[in-house]
Write a protein that holds these residues in place. Sequence first.
Motif, mmCIF file in Angstrom:
data_model
loop_
_atom_site.group_PDB
_atom_site.id
_atom_site.type_symbol
_atom_site.label_atom_id
_atom_site.label_comp_id
_atom_site.label_asym_id
_atom_site.label_seq_id
_atom_site.Cartn_x
_atom_site.Cartn_y
_atom_site.Cartn_z
ATOM 1 N N VAL A 22 -7.467 1.328 9.160
ATOM 2 C CA VAL A 22 -7.051 2.311 8.152
ATOM 3 C C VAL A 22 -7.364 3.686 8.710
ATOM 4 C CG1 VAL A 22 -7.378 3.172 5.820
ATOM 5 C CG2 VAL A 22 -7.496 0.709 6.262
ATOM 6 N N GLU A 29 -7.388 0.023 -5.229
ATOM 7 C CA GLU A 29 -7.602 1.456 -5.447
ATOM 8 C C GLU A 29 -7.456 1.868 -6.901
ATOM 9 O OE1 GLU A 29 -3.326 0.884 -3.908
ATOM 10 O OE2 GLU A 29 -5.333 0.127 -3.445
ATOM 11 N N ARG A 74 1.512 11.391 2.760
ATOM 12 C CA ARG A 74 2.113 10.400 3.662
ATOM 13 C C ARG A 74 1.303 9.113 3.616
ATOM 14 N NH1 ARG A 74 5.234 10.680 8.581
ATOM 15 N NH2 ARG A 74 4.698 9.036 10.069
ATOM 16 N N VAL A 75 1.968 8.009 3.361
ATOM 17 C CA VAL A 75 1.335 6.694 3.412
ATOM 18 C C VAL A 75 2.304 5.753 4.133
ATOM 19 C CG1 VAL A 75 0.331 4.772 2.149
ATOM 20 C CG2 VAL A 75 0.134 7.092 1.237
ATOM 21 N N THR A 76 1.887 5.253 5.276
ATOM 22 C CA THR A 76 2.727 4.332 6.036
ATOM 23 C C THR A 76 1.959 3.056 6.318
ATOM 24 O OG1 THR A 76 2.019 5.247 8.175
ATOM 25 C CG2 THR A 76 3.963 6.230 7.145
ATOM 26 N N ASN A 77 2.678 2.006 6.559
ATOM 27 C CA ASN A 77 2.075 0.748 6.978
ATOM 28 C C ASN A 77 2.790 0.281 8.237
ATOM 29 O OD1 ASN A 77 0.186 -1.608 6.030
ATOM 30 N ND2 ASN A 77 2.062 -2.573 6.750
ATOM 31 N N LEU A 88 -0.798 3.139 -3.188
ATOM 32 C CA LEU A 88 -1.753 4.211 -2.900
ATOM 33 C C LEU A 88 -1.299 5.562 -3.462
ATOM 34 C CD1 LEU A 88 -2.938 3.318 0.718
ATOM 35 C CD2 LEU A 88 -4.326 3.310 -1.354
ATOM 36 N N PRO A 89 -0.045 5.987 -3.254
ATOM 37 C CA PRO A 89 0.365 7.271 -3.850
ATOM 38 C C PRO A 89 0.355 7.251 -5.368
ATOM 39 C CG PRO A 89 1.882 6.590 -2.108
ATOM 40 C CD PRO A 89 1.010 5.410 -2.400
ATOM 41 N N GLU A 133 0.809 -1.225 0.000
ATOM 42 C CA GLU A 133 0.000 0.000 0.000
ATOM 43 C C GLU A 133 0.838 1.269 0.000
ATOM 44 O OE1 GLU A 133 -2.526 -3.235 1.725
ATOM 45 O OE2 GLU A 133 -0.463 -2.551 1.985
ATOM 46 N N THR A 134 2.011 1.232 0.633
ATOM 47 C CA THR A 134 2.826 2.444 0.684
ATOM 48 C C THR A 134 3.360 2.821 -0.697
ATOM 49 O OG1 THR A 134 4.832 1.165 1.209
ATOM 50 C CG2 THR A 134 3.516 1.980 3.055
ATOM 51 N N LEU A 192 -1.667 12.683 -2.075
ATOM 52 C CA LEU A 192 -1.282 12.148 -0.776
ATOM 53 C C LEU A 192 0.105 12.651 -0.381
ATOM 54 C CD1 LEU A 192 -2.473 8.430 -1.131
ATOM 55 C CD2 LEU A 192 -3.675 10.346 -0.062
ATOM 56 N N VAL A 232 -7.267 7.720 7.864
ATOM 57 C CA VAL A 232 -7.157 8.742 6.819
ATOM 58 C C VAL A 232 -7.274 10.100 7.495
ATOM 59 C CG1 VAL A 232 -8.103 9.648 4.683
ATOM 60 C CG2 VAL A 232 -8.233 7.195 5.151
#
Length: 226
Positions: free
Chosen positions: A129, A182, A60-63, A51-52, A47-48, A58, A131
């Motif tokens: 999740v 997505e 910031r995307v972290t897992n 997703l971007p 996802e990191t 976006l 957001v």
Amino acid sequence: MSIDIPMFLDGEFKQVKFFEPEGIALREEVDFFKLGRHKVYPYPHPETITLPRYLKGLKRVTNKGTVLPDEYYELTMELCRLGLASKEPLLVRECKISPYDFAIAYIIRERERILKETNFGSQKGCVMVVVSGKKEGKPKKYVFSMASESQALGEGTGIPAALGAVLVWQGKYKAEGVLPPEAGIDPVDFLDLVKKLLGMEKLGETDYPLVIESIDESGRRERLSA
């Protein structure tokens, strides 16, 4: 824990290392629906990266994740920190032993002891999740939680996959090829299906696995219903 972990931070892809400052900075404690408060750690997952790529804007995307009970994950973490994730053999009393093989055998042996001493009970898990951003100029956060008290991540993986299959059958997934959700699923279609098949009117019930909450700038939490 021994490999580089991809994260999307400040609008850029970065590789962080679990035991170095940039990885340690991503650790945090989280209150999980039905499971209580646990520390989570940076964890490599697609996802990191995806997703971007498909959701523009976006920053910031972290897992992050862990394995319960906490004592089990802490043992695994300590063995890796000591270098026992290495596959380079060591000579021990005329025998070549892989630290990696030893660590796995040791963790398996200790698992039952830890489960017994912590009185852990049945398998538990929660997918969350979060957001966050701004709405009408004010900080806003939405939290989606799907928890299980008996099947680890059974609900968290099985239910979304089944709903995705229904959307494909309904012809609502238009993208072609091997792509992340997505890239082709409208989230409104997904939530409408959740409401129809799972009954979102039950969101207030404690035995329901899915909870959606909104959090405003003052930290006030509101559980959303249908």
